[in-house]
Design a protein around this motif. Structure first.
Motif, PDB file in Angstrom:
ATOM      1  N   LYS A  57     114.316   9.634  26.742  1.00  0.00           N
ATOM      2  CA  LYS A  57     115.452  10.195  26.004  1.00  0.00           C
ATOM      3  C   LYS A  57     116.007   9.187  25.019  1.00  0.00           C
ATOM      4  O   LYS A  57     116.389   9.532  23.882  1.00  0.00           O
ATOM      5  CB  LYS A  57     116.528  10.643  27.000  1.00  0.00           C
ATOM      6  CG  LYS A  57     117.771  11.257  26.385  1.00  0.00           C
ATOM      7  CD  LYS A  57     118.865  10.243  26.065  1.00  0.00           C
ATOM      8  CE  LYS A  57     119.389   9.555  27.313  1.00  0.00           C
ATOM      9  NZ  LYS A  57     120.522   8.632  26.960  1.00  0.00           N
ATOM     10  N   GLN A  58     116.057   7.921  25.421  1.00  0.00           N
ATOM     11  CA  GLN A  58     116.602   6.874  24.559  1.00  0.00           C
ATOM     12  C   GLN A  58     115.783   6.693  23.278  1.00  0.00           C
ATOM     13  O   GLN A  58     116.305   6.265  22.248  1.00  0.00           O
ATOM     14  CB  GLN A  58     116.671   5.546  25.311  1.00  0.00           C
ATOM     15  CG  GLN A  58     117.736   5.496  26.407  1.00  0.00           C
ATOM     16  CD  GLN A  58     119.146   5.557  25.846  1.00  0.00           C
ATOM     17  OE1 GLN A  58     119.641   6.618  25.484  1.00  0.00           O
ATOM     18  NE2 GLN A  58     119.783   4.402  25.737  1.00  0.00           N
ATOM     19  N   LYS A  59     114.514   7.023  23.348  1.00  0.00           N
ATOM     20  CA  LYS A  59     113.698   6.949  22.141  1.00  0.00           C
ATOM     21  C   LYS A  59     114.269   7.858  21.056  1.00  0.00           C
ATOM     22  O   LYS A  59     114.323   7.486  19.876  1.00  0.00           O
ATOM     23  CB  LYS A  59     112.251   7.354  22.450  1.00  0.00           C
ATOM     24  CG  LYS A  59     111.497   6.390  23.352  1.00  0.00           C
ATOM     25  CD  LYS A  59     110.086   6.893  23.599  1.00  0.00           C
ATOM     26  CE  LYS A  59     109.319   5.993  24.546  1.00  0.00           C
ATOM     27  NZ  LYS A  59     107.945   6.486  24.796  1.00  0.00           N
ATOM     28  N   LEU A  60     114.694   9.044  21.446  1.00  0.00           N
ATOM     29  CA  LEU A  60     115.279   9.988  20.483  1.00  0.00           C
ATOM     30  C   LEU A  60     116.609   9.461  19.963  1.00  0.00           C
ATOM     31  O   LEU A  60     116.888   9.538  18.760  1.00  0.00           O
ATOM     32  CB  LEU A  60     115.493  11.353  21.145  1.00  0.00           C
ATOM     33  CG  LEU A  60     114.249  12.097  21.634  1.00  0.00           C
ATOM     34  CD1 LEU A  60     114.648  13.435  22.242  1.00  0.00           C
ATOM     35  CD2 LEU A  60     113.252  12.305  20.504  1.00  0.00           C
ATOM     36  N   VAL A  61     117.423   8.932  20.853  1.00  0.00           N
ATOM     37  CA  VAL A  61     118.739   8.412  20.480  1.00  0.00           C
ATOM     38  C   VAL A  61     118.612   7.329  19.412  1.00  0.00           C
ATOM     39  O   VAL A  61     119.267   7.375  18.363  1.00  0.00           O
ATOM     40  CB  VAL A  61     119.488   7.859  21.707  1.00  0.00           C
ATOM     41  CG1 VAL A  61     120.732   7.082  21.279  1.00  0.00           C
ATOM     42  CG2 VAL A  61     119.886   8.997  22.647  1.00  0.00           C
ATOM     43  N   PHE A  62     117.746   6.348  19.655  1.00  0.00           N
ATOM     44  CA  PHE A  62     117.651   5.211  18.747  1.00  0.00           C
ATOM     45  C   PHE A  62     116.865   5.522  17.472  1.00  0.00           C
ATOM     46  O   PHE A  62     117.234   5.072  16.389  1.00  0.00           O
ATOM     47  CB  PHE A  62     117.040   4.005  19.469  1.00  0.00           C
ATOM     48  CG  PHE A  62     117.987   3.356  20.439  1.00  0.00           C
ATOM     49  CD1 PHE A  62     119.104   2.669  19.980  1.00  0.00           C
ATOM     50  CD2 PHE A  62     117.785   3.453  21.807  1.00  0.00           C
ATOM     51  CE1 PHE A  62     120.000   2.081  20.873  1.00  0.00           C
ATOM     52  CE2 PHE A  62     118.675   2.863  22.709  1.00  0.00           C
ATOM     53  CZ  PHE A  62     119.783   2.169  22.227  1.00  0.00           C
ATOM     54  N   HIS A  63     115.782   6.273  17.581  1.00  0.00           N
ATOM     55  CA  HIS A  63     115.008   6.577  16.380  1.00  0.00           C
ATOM     56  C   HIS A  63     115.817   7.408  15.385  1.00  0.00           C
ATOM     57  O   HIS A  63     115.829   7.108  14.182  1.00  0.00           O
ATOM     58  CB  HIS A  63     113.723   7.323  16.727  1.00  0.00           C
ATOM     59  CG  HIS A  63     112.994   7.832  15.521  1.00  0.00           C
ATOM     60  ND1 HIS A  63     112.277   7.002  14.681  1.00  0.00           N
ATOM     61  CD2 HIS A  63     112.900   9.075  14.974  1.00  0.00           C
ATOM     62  CE1 HIS A  63     111.764   7.711  13.684  1.00  0.00           C
ATOM     63  NE2 HIS A  63     112.140   8.972  13.839  1.00  0.00           N
ATOM     64  N   TYR A  64     116.494   8.443  15.884  1.00  0.00           N
ATOM     65  CA  TYR A  64     117.236   9.333  14.992  1.00  0.00           C
ATOM     66  C   TYR A  64     118.647   8.840  14.694  1.00  0.00           C
ATOM     67  O   TYR A  64     119.387   9.474  13.944  1.00  0.00           O
ATOM     68  CB  TYR A  64     117.277  10.754  15.570  1.00  0.00           C
ATOM     69  CG  TYR A  64     115.928  11.432  15.558  1.00  0.00           C
ATOM     70  CD1 TYR A  64     115.370  11.896  14.372  1.00  0.00           C
ATOM     71  CD2 TYR A  64     115.184  11.561  16.728  1.00  0.00           C
ATOM     72  CE1 TYR A  64     114.120  12.491  14.347  1.00  0.00           C
ATOM     73  CE2 TYR A  64     113.925  12.151  16.723  1.00  0.00           C
ATOM     74  CZ  TYR A  64     113.402  12.616  15.532  1.00  0.00           C
ATOM     75  OH  TYR A  64     112.152  13.190  15.509  1.00  0.00           O
ATOM     76  N   GLY A  65     119.032   7.701  15.273  1.00  0.00           N
ATOM     77  CA  GLY A  65     120.342   7.131  14.984  1.00  0.00           C
ATOM     78  C   GLY A  65     121.485   7.979  15.482  1.00  0.00           C
ATOM     79  O   GLY A  65     122.492   8.168  14.787  1.00  0.00           O
ATOM     80  N   LEU A  66     121.352   8.499  16.705  1.00  0.00           N
ATOM     81  CA  LEU A  66     122.364   9.390  17.274  1.00  0.00           C
ATOM     82  C   LEU A  66     123.166   8.700  18.373  1.00  0.00           C
ATOM     83  O   LEU A  66     122.758   7.666  18.904  1.00  0.00           O
ATOM     84  CB  LEU A  66     121.689  10.630  17.879  1.00  0.00           C
ATOM     85  CG  LEU A  66     120.840  11.475  16.941  1.00  0.00           C
ATOM     86  CD1 LEU A  66     120.085  12.521  17.757  1.00  0.00           C
ATOM     87  CD2 LEU A  66     121.694  12.147  15.876  1.00  0.00           C
ATOM     88  N   ARG A  67     124.281   9.307  18.712  1.00  0.00           N
ATOM     89  CA  ARG A  67     125.008   8.932  19.917  1.00  0.00           C
ATOM     90  C   ARG A  67     124.593   9.912  21.002  1.00  0.00           C
ATOM     91  O   ARG A  67     124.132  11.014  20.717  1.00  0.00           O
ATOM     92  CB  ARG A  67     126.524   8.993  19.686  1.00  0.00           C
ATOM     93  CG  ARG A  67     127.030   7.989  18.651  1.00  0.00           C
ATOM     94  CD  ARG A  67     128.555   8.013  18.574  1.00  0.00           C
ATOM     95  NE  ARG A  67     129.062   7.025  17.627  1.00  0.00           N
ATOM     96  CZ  ARG A  67     129.237   7.246  16.331  1.00  0.00           C
ATOM     97  NH1 ARG A  67     128.942   8.440  15.829  1.00  0.00           N
ATOM     98  NH2 ARG A  67     129.693   6.296  15.533  1.00  0.00           N
TER      99      ARG A  67
END
Length: 210
Positions: A57-67
């Protein structure tokens, strides 16, 4: 947009997740080691199922620049879709269709953060009109270009000199020899996500979210 990260912290994030995330920008090669980061990383320990899902899940958070809160909102929206598609498919299409991501994938910016900066500064146009929201969802048929100021931006010029990707995803039709105009001709797919990713683990992580 998630808070700014230094080159060192970007590397540490990718090292911890065990994968290179293009959205964080171009960096050195990510050396793969048979153990985790930190002074105690070489001590073997069992990783819980929860930790495995969390990392994915963290991959999505950091790649897309989301909280985290933003990603949860996207998950809820995807689960409420009425098109009958698997919600994970809808989620990834929506993330890939965010304007800042489109600008990044088209090679107009060197990182997701740089793309968001260009959008917020009014240097990106959709169908000839300025759009300053990174979360704006680009749809099939939409034409994405930059303003004159955008094409003169050093971030744009930097990316043209040193492209982050070898090619633009097939869901875009890039026009002209200068590649300054692109049309989204199809919805982005999971295969367009530019890093190793196990969608099933994210499905399991968010199974309780409604």
């Amino acid at each position: 947009m998630a808070k700014s990260t230094t080159a060192r912290s970007r590397f540490k994030i990718q090292r911890a997740l065990g994968v290179e995330l293009p959205g964080l920008g171009k960096g050195g090669a990510l050396a793969r080691r048979p153990y985790g980061p930190g002074v105690h990383g070489n001590k073997r320990k069992k990783i819980s199922d929860y930790a495995v899902r969390l990392k994915e899940k963290q991959k999505l958070v950091f790649h897309y620049g989301l909280r985290e809160k933003q990603l949860v909102t996207y998950v809820k929206q995807a689960k409420k879709n009425t098109a009958g598609k698997p919600w994970m498919e809808v989620l990834l299409t929506n993330l890939e269709s965010r304007l800042n991501n489109v600008v990044f994938r088209l090679g107009f910016a060197p990182s997701m953060m740089a793309a968001s900066q260009m959008v917020s500064h009014g240097q990106v146009q959709v169908n000839g009109k300025k759009v300053d929201r990174s979360s704006y969802i680009v749809k099939e048929g939409d034409v994405v270009t930059l303003t004159e100021k955008g094409y003169n931006n050093q971030l744009y010029k930097q990316t043209q000199e040193s492209p982050r990707f070898a090619a633009v995803p097939a869901c875009y039709n890039v026009e002209g020899s200068d590649k300054k105009k692109a049309t989204m001709v199809a919805a982005p797919l999971e295969s367009d996500v530019p890093f190793d990713f196990n969608s099933q683990l994210v499905i399991e992580y968010y199974w309780k979210v409604k």
